[in-house]
Design a protein around this motif. Structure first.
Motif, PDB file in Angstrom:
ATOM      1  N   MET A  61       0.923  -1.337  -0.254  1.00 20.09           N
ATOM      2  CA  MET A  61       0.042  -0.003   0.202  1.00 20.09           C
ATOM      3  C   MET A  61       0.980   1.382   0.212  1.00 20.09           C
ATOM      4  O   MET A  61       1.892   1.833   1.042  1.00 20.09           O
ATOM      5  CB  MET A  61      -1.055  -0.253   1.240  1.00 20.09           C
ATOM      6  N   SER A  62       1.055   2.059  -1.173  1.00 23.09           N
ATOM      7  CA  SER A  62       1.531   3.178  -0.853  1.00 23.09           C
ATOM      8  C   SER A  62       0.937   3.896  -2.367  1.00 23.09           C
ATOM      9  O   SER A  62       0.228   3.871  -3.816  1.00 23.09           O
ATOM     10  CB  SER A  62       3.322   2.968  -1.749  1.00 23.09           C
ATOM     11  N   PRO A  63       0.734   5.755  -2.595  1.00 27.79           N
ATOM     12  CA  PRO A  63       0.473   5.990  -3.482  1.00 27.79           C
ATOM     13  C   PRO A  63       0.624   6.073  -4.696  1.00 27.79           C
ATOM     14  O   PRO A  63       0.780   5.966  -5.443  1.00 27.79           O
ATOM     15  CB  PRO A  63       1.267   8.065  -3.377  1.00 27.79           C
ATOM     16  N   ARG A  64       2.305   5.048  -4.946  1.00 31.44           N
ATOM     17  CA  ARG A  64       2.880   4.753  -6.395  1.00 31.44           C
ATOM     18  C   ARG A  64       2.022   3.865  -6.570  1.00 31.44           C
ATOM     19  O   ARG A  64       1.517   3.178  -7.379  1.00 31.44           O
ATOM     20  CB  ARG A  64       3.872   4.816  -5.922  1.00 31.44           C
ATOM     21  N   THR A  65       1.723   2.659  -5.640  1.00 32.03           N
ATOM     22  CA  THR A  65       1.190   1.560  -6.422  1.00 32.03           C
ATOM     23  C   THR A  65      -0.340   1.965  -6.241  1.00 32.03           C
ATOM     24  O   THR A  65      -0.942   0.920  -7.014  1.00 32.03           O
ATOM     25  CB  THR A  65       0.861   0.445  -4.912  1.00 32.03           C
ATOM     26  N   ALA A  66      -0.786   2.899  -5.639  1.00 31.32           N
ATOM     27  CA  ALA A  66      -1.845   3.775  -5.727  1.00 31.32           C
ATOM     28  C   ALA A  66      -2.676   4.328  -7.755  1.00 31.32           C
ATOM     29  O   ALA A  66      -3.545   3.415  -8.345  1.00 31.32           O
ATOM     30  CB  ALA A  66      -3.123   4.204  -4.834  1.00 31.32           C
ATOM     31  N   ARG A  67      -1.406   4.541  -8.145  1.00 34.10           N
ATOM     32  CA  ARG A  67      -1.236   5.648  -9.132  1.00 34.10           C
ATOM     33  C   ARG A  67      -1.147   4.101  -9.968  1.00 34.10           C
ATOM     34  O   ARG A  67      -1.486   3.730 -11.211  1.00 34.10           O
ATOM     35  CB  ARG A  67      -0.237   6.203  -9.615  1.00 34.10           C
ATOM     36  N   GLN A  68      -0.266   3.007  -9.884  1.00 34.29           N
ATOM     37  CA  GLN A  68       0.094   1.608 -11.513  1.00 34.29           C
ATOM     38  C   GLN A  68      -1.641   1.381 -11.406  1.00 34.29           C
ATOM     39  O   GLN A  68      -1.772   1.149 -12.380  1.00 34.29           O
ATOM     40  CB  GLN A  68       0.982   1.147 -10.513  1.00 34.29           C
ATOM     41  N   PHE A  69      -1.995   0.742 -10.228  1.00 36.96           N
ATOM     42  CA  PHE A  69      -3.277   0.097 -10.054  1.00 36.96           C
ATOM     43  C   PHE A  69      -4.293   1.282 -10.900  1.00 36.96           C
ATOM     44  O   PHE A  69      -4.789   0.035 -12.254  1.00 36.96           O
ATOM     45  CB  PHE A  69      -4.427  -0.456  -9.112  1.00 36.96           C
ATOM     46  N   ILE A  70      -4.062   2.018 -11.002  1.00 37.59           N
ATOM     47  CA  ILE A  70      -5.937   2.562 -11.564  1.00 37.59           C
ATOM     48  C   ILE A  70      -5.361   3.373 -13.096  1.00 37.59           C
ATOM     49  O   ILE A  70      -5.828   3.092 -13.877  1.00 37.59           O
ATOM     50  CB  ILE A  70      -5.477   4.345 -10.723  1.00 37.59           C
ATOM     51  N   ASP A  71      -4.069   3.024 -13.583  1.00 37.58           N
ATOM     52  CA  ASP A  71      -3.785   3.126 -15.039  1.00 37.58           C
ATOM     53  C   ASP A  71      -3.617   2.491 -15.651  1.00 37.58           C
ATOM     54  O   ASP A  71      -4.161   1.886 -16.296  1.00 37.58           O
ATOM     55  CB  ASP A  71      -2.043   3.722 -15.076  1.00 37.58           C
ATOM     56  N   TRP A  72      -3.273   0.831 -14.524  1.00 40.18           N
ATOM     57  CA  TRP A  72      -3.732  -0.467 -15.080  1.00 40.18           C
ATOM     58  C   TRP A  72      -5.547  -0.680 -15.096  1.00 40.18           C
ATOM     59  O   TRP A  72      -6.003  -1.269 -16.190  1.00 40.18           O
ATOM     60  CB  TRP A  72      -3.143  -1.271 -14.854  1.00 40.18           C
ATOM     61  N   LEU A  73      -6.259  -0.099 -14.600  1.00 38.28           N
ATOM     62  CA  LEU A  73      -7.273  -0.219 -14.372  1.00 38.28           C
ATOM     63  C   LEU A  73      -8.060   0.553 -15.870  1.00 38.28           C
ATOM     64  O   LEU A  73      -8.805   0.177 -16.417  1.00 38.28           O
ATOM     65  CB  LEU A  73      -7.940  -0.058 -13.121  1.00 38.28           C
ATOM     66  N   LYS A  74      -7.680   1.553 -15.499  1.00 34.48           N
ATOM     67  CA  LYS A  74      -8.111   2.567 -16.634  1.00 34.48           C
ATOM     68  C   LYS A  74      -8.228   2.017 -18.116  1.00 34.48           C
ATOM     69  O   LYS A  74      -8.982   2.010 -18.472  1.00 34.48           O
ATOM     70  CB  LYS A  74      -7.649   3.843 -16.794  1.00 34.48           C
ATOM     71  N   GLY A  75      -6.872   1.405 -18.343  1.00 30.98           N
ATOM     72  CA  GLY A  75      -6.786   0.784 -19.390  1.00 30.98           C
ATOM     73  C   GLY A  75      -7.422  -0.308 -19.903  1.00 30.98           C
ATOM     74  O   GLY A  75      -8.249  -0.759 -21.022  1.00 30.98           O
ATOM     75  N   GLU A  76      -7.515  -1.346 -18.761  1.00 27.61           N
ATOM     76  CA  GLU A  76      -7.841  -2.424 -18.710  1.00 27.61           C
ATOM     77  C   GLU A  76      -9.362  -1.838 -19.384  1.00 27.61           C
ATOM     78  O   GLU A  76     -10.331  -2.709 -20.407  1.00 27.61           O
ATOM     79  CB  GLU A  76      -8.006  -3.056 -17.544  1.00 27.61           C
ATOM     80  N   MET A  77     -10.445  -1.030 -18.326  1.00 26.29           N
ATOM     81  CA  MET A  77     -11.893  -0.991 -19.177  1.00 26.29           C
ATOM     82  C   MET A  77     -11.993  -0.293 -20.388  1.00 26.29           C
ATOM     83  O   MET A  77     -12.597  -0.378 -21.142  1.00 26.29           O
ATOM     84  CB  MET A  77     -11.885   0.232 -18.308  1.00 26.29           C
ATOM     85  N   GLU A  78     -11.235   0.725 -21.130  1.00 22.06           N
ATOM     86  CA  GLU A  78     -10.580   1.632 -22.256  1.00 22.06           C
ATOM     87  C   GLU A  78     -10.951   0.116 -23.158  1.00 22.06           C
ATOM     88  O   GLU A  78     -11.940   0.779 -24.154  1.00 22.06           O
ATOM     89  CB  GLU A  78      -9.719   2.312 -22.208  1.00 22.06           C
ATOM     90  N   LEU A  79      -9.873  -0.725 -22.942  1.00 24.13           N
ATOM     91  CA  LEU A  79      -9.690  -1.790 -23.852  1.00 24.13           C
ATOM     92  C   LEU A  79     -11.272  -2.312 -23.840  1.00 24.13           C
ATOM     93  O   LEU A  79     -11.446  -3.141 -24.921  1.00 24.13           O
ATOM     94  CB  LEU A  79      -8.486  -2.357 -23.640  1.00 24.13           C
ATOM     95  N   GLU A  80     -11.401  -3.290 -22.906  1.00 20.40           N
ATOM     96  CA  GLU A  80     -13.369  -3.471 -23.049  1.00 20.40           C
ATOM     97  C   GLU A  80     -14.195  -3.066 -23.605  1.00 20.40           C
ATOM     98  O   GLU A  80     -15.106  -3.167 -24.834  1.00 20.40           O
ATOM     99  CB  GLU A  80     -13.562  -3.684 -21.877  1.00 20.40           C
ATOM    100  N   LEU A  81     -13.826  -1.594 -23.577  1.00 21.00           N
ATOM    101  CA  LEU A  81     -15.448  -1.012 -24.983  1.00 21.00           C
ATOM    102  C   LEU A  81     -14.597  -1.064 -25.583  1.00 21.00           C
ATOM    103  O   LEU A  81     -16.424  -0.373 -26.886  1.00 21.00           O
ATOM    104  CB  LEU A  81     -14.809   0.828 -23.665  1.00 21.00           C
ATOM    105  N   ASP A  82     -13.322  -0.711 -26.192  1.00 18.43           N
ATOM    106  CA  ASP A  82     -13.320  -0.740 -28.013  1.00 18.43           C
ATOM    107  C   ASP A  82     -13.912  -2.112 -28.442  1.00 18.43           C
ATOM    108  O   ASP A  82     -13.876  -2.187 -29.709  1.00 18.43           O
ATOM    109  CB  ASP A  82     -11.753  -1.274 -27.587  1.00 18.43           C
TER     110      ASP A  82
END
Length: 426
Positions: free
Chosen positions: A405-426
């Motif tokens: 748990m750290s701000p860096r981990t949170a950022r890495q998770f959000i970046d991954w989640l956003k990419g995953e969700m945008e890919l599924e939308l395509d």
């Protein structure tokens, strides 16, 4: 377009460097060709298009803007004096700069339409030349996104005082290259801002206050940002640079392998009118490394006083920056008094480096509640639409699988989640 412009360019003394620019040299060559006798259409068209090619290679398709940028970024006695606030409009150098800037403005305003007409006249009997000339690119017009610095010395005095001179007027982040002993601009700096650093309000307040004191010309402290990995230490430094870059602050990262260059670096920057934070990321030394001695002398205790326009901000994961070994403590409880003195001296020298930073700001890893709050804030910033409970579930799975748990981990998770969700939308 006559030889008068060529003679005016030859008269430059303060802005003489601009005459060595490739596009400017090619334009001068084109003027000579059009005013000369023995010239072919091929070489004339080639030089004309060579100007455009050079502009494109430098990321600027407009000659007016190119020349204006050259004048703004030129480091000369006038621009440096402006940066330092040591010149006024009545100074002889300012008066000469005013004359030269007006010459350069005329250069910048050279008309492509006029050049094309000259080419047609030069080869009036050649219908192919007329056809080709009509299709040549127009590489000059008044740029709408001009920096609006003006072309008078009075306007430039004000502009350079605020923005600096040379490379420091067009970039805010730099990395010191010890091989060339130059400051290399960072063309895509981290855009992190202070309002995107969460649950570090006390740390942020202290760092910002110290930086404001520094920019106000008062005596400020060097800062050591210490704490767990991924907690925002480096981001804090970069966010401060982004916050105050328009107030004359520049950030220069010094790779650890070049710390022995610190005296030279401070000497290069000490005469500038801007303020500089020298940034050392992930500071730690092995016992055998000697660079920490050079750094310690710059922090405090060297024969040369640290310049008033330079501060050191460093990050580290270690409270004691220089690593110790148990073997170094063997003499502390020895019956041999000579061993005890040597061991204690060695330990004290290693501990003294961290003490030479006036302020130490501590960062700690967030608790689960804070970590999830950070995740929610970052998800909102990224416009991620997801059930809050599912978001938290995924965030906890991510931190268990990866970096805790750290701000860096949170950022890495959000970046991954956003990419995953945008890919599924395509």
């Amino acid at each position: 377009m006559t030889d008068k412009l060529l003679l005016e360019l030859a008269s430059l003394s303060i802005y003489i460097n601009i005459t060595e620019d490739t596009a400017v040299k090619k334009l001068a060559e084109l003027i000579r060709l059009l005013n000369g006798e023995s010239v072919t259409p091929e070489e004339t068209v080639k030089v004309y298009c060579g100007i455009y090619a050079h502009l494109l290679r430098n990321g600027c398709s407009n000659f007016y803007q190119h020349v204006e940028n050259l004048t703004l970024r030129d480091e000369n006695i006038f621009t440096l004096s402006c940066e330092k606030g040591r010149i006024n409009i009545n100074d002889p150098i300012a008066k000469q700069a005013d004359v030269e800037l007006r010459i350069l403005k005329r250069l910048a305003e050279v008309s492509c339409a006029e050049i094309k007409e000259k080419i047609r006249e030069k080869f009036s009997g050649n219908t192919l030349v007329k056809q080709i000339t009509d299709g040549l690119p127009d590489w000059n017009s008044i740029a709408e996104d001009s920096p609006n610095a003006g072309w008078s010395a009075e306007e430039r005095i004000s502009w350079h005082r605020k923005n600096g001179a040379g490379i420091f007027c067009s970039h805010y982040f730099f990395i010191y290259d010890g091989a060339t002993q130059n400051f290399v601009p960072v063309k895509n700096p981290d855009p992190i801002t202070l309002d995107r650093l969460y649950f570090v309000e006390n740390q942020k307040r202290l760092a910002v206050k110290n930086t404001r004191i520094f920019l106000a010309g008062r005596t400020a402290n060097n800062i050591l940002f210490y704490g767990d990995r991924g907690t925002g230490k480096s981001s804090m430094v970069k966010a401060i640079a982004n916050e105050f870059c328009r107030d004359g602050l520049r950030l220069v990262e010094i790779p650890k392998r070049y710390l022995e260059h610190m005296p030279k670096i401070t000497s290069m920057l000490s005469g500038r009118g801007l303020k500089f934070i020298l940034f050392i990321d992930d500071l730690a030394f092995d016992s055998a490394e000697s660079e920490y001695t050079a750094l310690k002398a710059v922090l405090e205790g060297g024969i040369e006083h640290r310049p008033d326009n330079i501060l050191l901000y460093a990050t580290t994961n270690r409270r004691h920056i220089v690593k110790e070994k148990f073997s170094e403590r063997e003499g502390l409880y020895s019956d041999n008094s000579d061993d005890e003195i040597r061991a204690r001296d060695a330990i004290q020298e290693k501990l003294s480096l961290a003490d030479r930073f006036g302020i130490t700001i501590v960062f700690t890893s967030p608790a689960k509640k804070e970590y999830l709050q950070i995740v929610h804030k970052m998800a909102e910033e990224s416009d991620i639409k997801i059930d809050p409970a599912l978001l938290e579930q995924k965030a906890m799975q991510w931190e268990l699988a990866y970096n805790g748990m750290s701000p860096r981990t949170a950022r890495q998770f959000i970046d991954w989640l956003k990419g995953e969700m945008e890919l599924e939308l395509d």
